[in-house]
Design a protein around this motif. Structure first.
Motif, short mmCIF file in Angstrom:
data_model
loop_
_atom_site.label_atom_id
_atom_site.label_comp_id
_atom_site.label_asym_id
_atom_site.label_seq_id
_atom_site.Cartn_x
_atom_site.Cartn_y
_atom_site.Cartn_z
N TYR A 1 34.22 -123.76 72.53
CA TYR A 1 34.10 -123.26 73.90
C TYR A 1 34.51 -124.32 74.92
CZ TYR A 1 32.11 -121.11 78.07
OH TYR A 1 31.95 -120.57 79.31
N ARG B 1 38.89 -117.74 89.38
CA ARG B 1 38.08 -118.31 88.29
C ARG B 1 37.98 -119.83 88.35
NH1 ARG B 1 34.63 -115.67 86.59
NH2 ARG B 1 34.84 -115.11 88.78
N ASP C 1 31.41 -125.02 85.10
CA ASP C 1 31.08 -125.05 83.67
C ASP C 1 31.48 -126.39 83.05
OD1 ASP C 1 30.12 -122.48 83.83
OD2 ASP C 1 31.95 -121.55 83.10
N ASP D 1 39.63 -110.73 81.33
CA ASP D 1 38.36 -111.46 81.51
C ASP D 1 37.28 -110.56 82.10
OD1 ASP D 1 39.56 -113.76 80.56
OD2 ASP D 1 40.18 -114.41 82.55
N GLY E 1 34.16 -109.91 79.95
CA GLY E 1 33.39 -111.03 80.47
C GLY E 1 31.91 -111.03 80.14
N GLN E 2 31.22 -109.96 80.51
CA GLN E 2 29.77 -109.93 80.33
C GLN E 2 29.39 -109.96 78.86
OE1 GLN E 2 28.63 -106.45 82.60
NE2 GLN E 2 28.29 -107.67 84.44
N LEU F 1 31.25 -111.10 76.24
CA LEU F 1 31.58 -112.40 75.66
C LEU F 1 30.64 -113.49 76.15
CD1 LEU F 1 35.49 -112.37 75.77
CD2 LEU F 1 34.02 -112.08 73.79
N GLY F 2 30.20 -113.37 77.40
CA GLY F 2 29.24 -114.35 77.94
C GLY F 2 27.94 -114.34 77.16
N ARG F 3 27.44 -113.14 76.86
CA ARG F 3 26.19 -113.04 76.09
C ARG F 3 26.38 -113.56 74.67
NH1 ARG F 3 25.62 -108.09 79.03
NH2 ARG F 3 26.57 -106.90 77.33
N SER G 1 22.11 -119.28 81.68
CA SER G 1 23.51 -118.93 81.89
C SER G 1 24.33 -120.12 82.39
CB SER G 1 23.62 -117.78 82.89
OG SER G 1 23.04 -118.14 84.13
N LEU H 1 28.21 -120.95 81.75
CA LEU H 1 28.86 -119.67 81.47
C LEU H 1 29.34 -118.97 82.75
CD1 LEU H 1 26.26 -118.39 78.83
CD2 LEU H 1 28.51 -119.39 78.35
N PHE I 1 32.33 -116.36 82.95
CA PHE I 1 32.20 -114.94 82.59
C PHE I 1 31.59 -114.10 83.70
CE2 PHE I 1 31.91 -117.22 78.47
CZ PHE I 1 33.02 -116.69 77.86
#
Length: 277
Positions: free
Chosen positions: A53, A91, A98, A146, A150-151, A153-155, A166, A169, A172
């Motif tokens: 990541y 972004r 991040d 994205d 996004g949501q 993949l973020g989780r 979070s 992250l 996302f």
């Protein structure tokens, strides 16, 4: 050549279709290939690692920096203006947040990217100067991709890496978009309203294919970097263990008491070394 013939055929057969539908059609195969790269499969399986990541964030930083600088510079271009949504989609600042979370204040000095990322950025800056209408393909491919995943993949990333919050992250999260589905409809509508000549439309479709290929190359490049780093770490560990074992080969002439004392010393040194890490 095959990619060009595919885009030309699609442009001829579906010239009356919306641009978004045409892009979806010509990139269908590339989309499947991108989803099946090792890096993306790690996300889908919930097995993404922190090193994966962090390296991905480094490449995303370079890519979005190039993309958003070119979108900003061409924001008044007739093909770019309709799909220019910096407040909702930008972004770069999120990625910077991040990177600082994972690498600290000096994160810029620790950015490492594969050659594929540099090629991607070079292409974005090239078309920003020569063919700004091609930015439509890259913006659509990146932002809507994205936004769509996004949501989820973020989780997945949060759970896989064991993050308790979070933080780290932000990439996302799209706080400026209250409804991703409605926004995607708006975005596609704006993109479909862009007026392009037949030649420009064909060029945009070809560029959409190129965008997917560049992303696939970046994913593969990142995975190779991780594989090399992993091999070097394993080799280093193996060599260290070999030296350690060799060091512990006490001469047979030593008395049992001296050998026990030396063994105790090595054990204490090892424990103190662990506490120091």
């Amino acid at each position: 050549m095959e990619a060009e013939s595919r885009t030309q055929m699609s442009a001829e057969q579906t010239d009356n279709r919306d641009l978004s539908e045409q892009i979806k059609e010509v990139t269908k195969e590339s989309h499947v290939r991108a989803e099946n790269t090792e890096l993306m499969l790690s996300f889908q399986r919930g097995q993404v690692t922190l090193p994966q990541y962090k390296l991905l964030l480094c490449s995303l930083y370079e890519i979005y920096q190039a993309l958003e600088e070119e979108l900003d510079r061409n924001s008044n271009h007739p093909a770019v203006a309709p799909i220019y949504f910096p407040a909702e989609l930008a972004r770069l600042k999120s990625i910077e947040t991040d990177l600082e979370y994972f690498y600290g204040p000096a994160w810029r000095e620790k950015i490492v990217v594969p050659a594929a990322t540099q090629r991607y950025c070079h292409r974005l800056r090239q078309i920003g100067k020569e063919n700004p209408e091609f930015l439509v393909a890259h913006a659509y491919t990146r932002y809507l991709g994205d936004l769509s995943g996004g949501q989820v993949l973020g989780r997945i990333a949060q759970k896989s890496m064991g993050l308790k919050s979070s933080e780290g992250l932000s990439f996302f999260a799209f706080p400026g978009v209250s409804s991703p589905n409605l926004f995607k409809q708006l975005y596609r509508g704006r993109m479909n309203s862009v007026e392009l000549t037949a030649e420009e439309r064909s060029g945009v479709l070809e560029e959409a294919l190129r965008a997917f290929e560049l992303n696939i190359q970046v994913f593969d490049g990142l995975q190779k970097m991780l594989s090399v780093a992993g091999s070097q770490q394993q080799e280093s560990s193996t060599n260290s263990n070999a030296v350690y074992r060799k060091t512990l080969q006490f001469p047979g002439s030593l008395s049992p008491m001296v050998r026990m004392a030396l063994g105790l010393f090595v054990a204490l040194a090892a424990v103190m070394g662990l506490y120091a890490l």
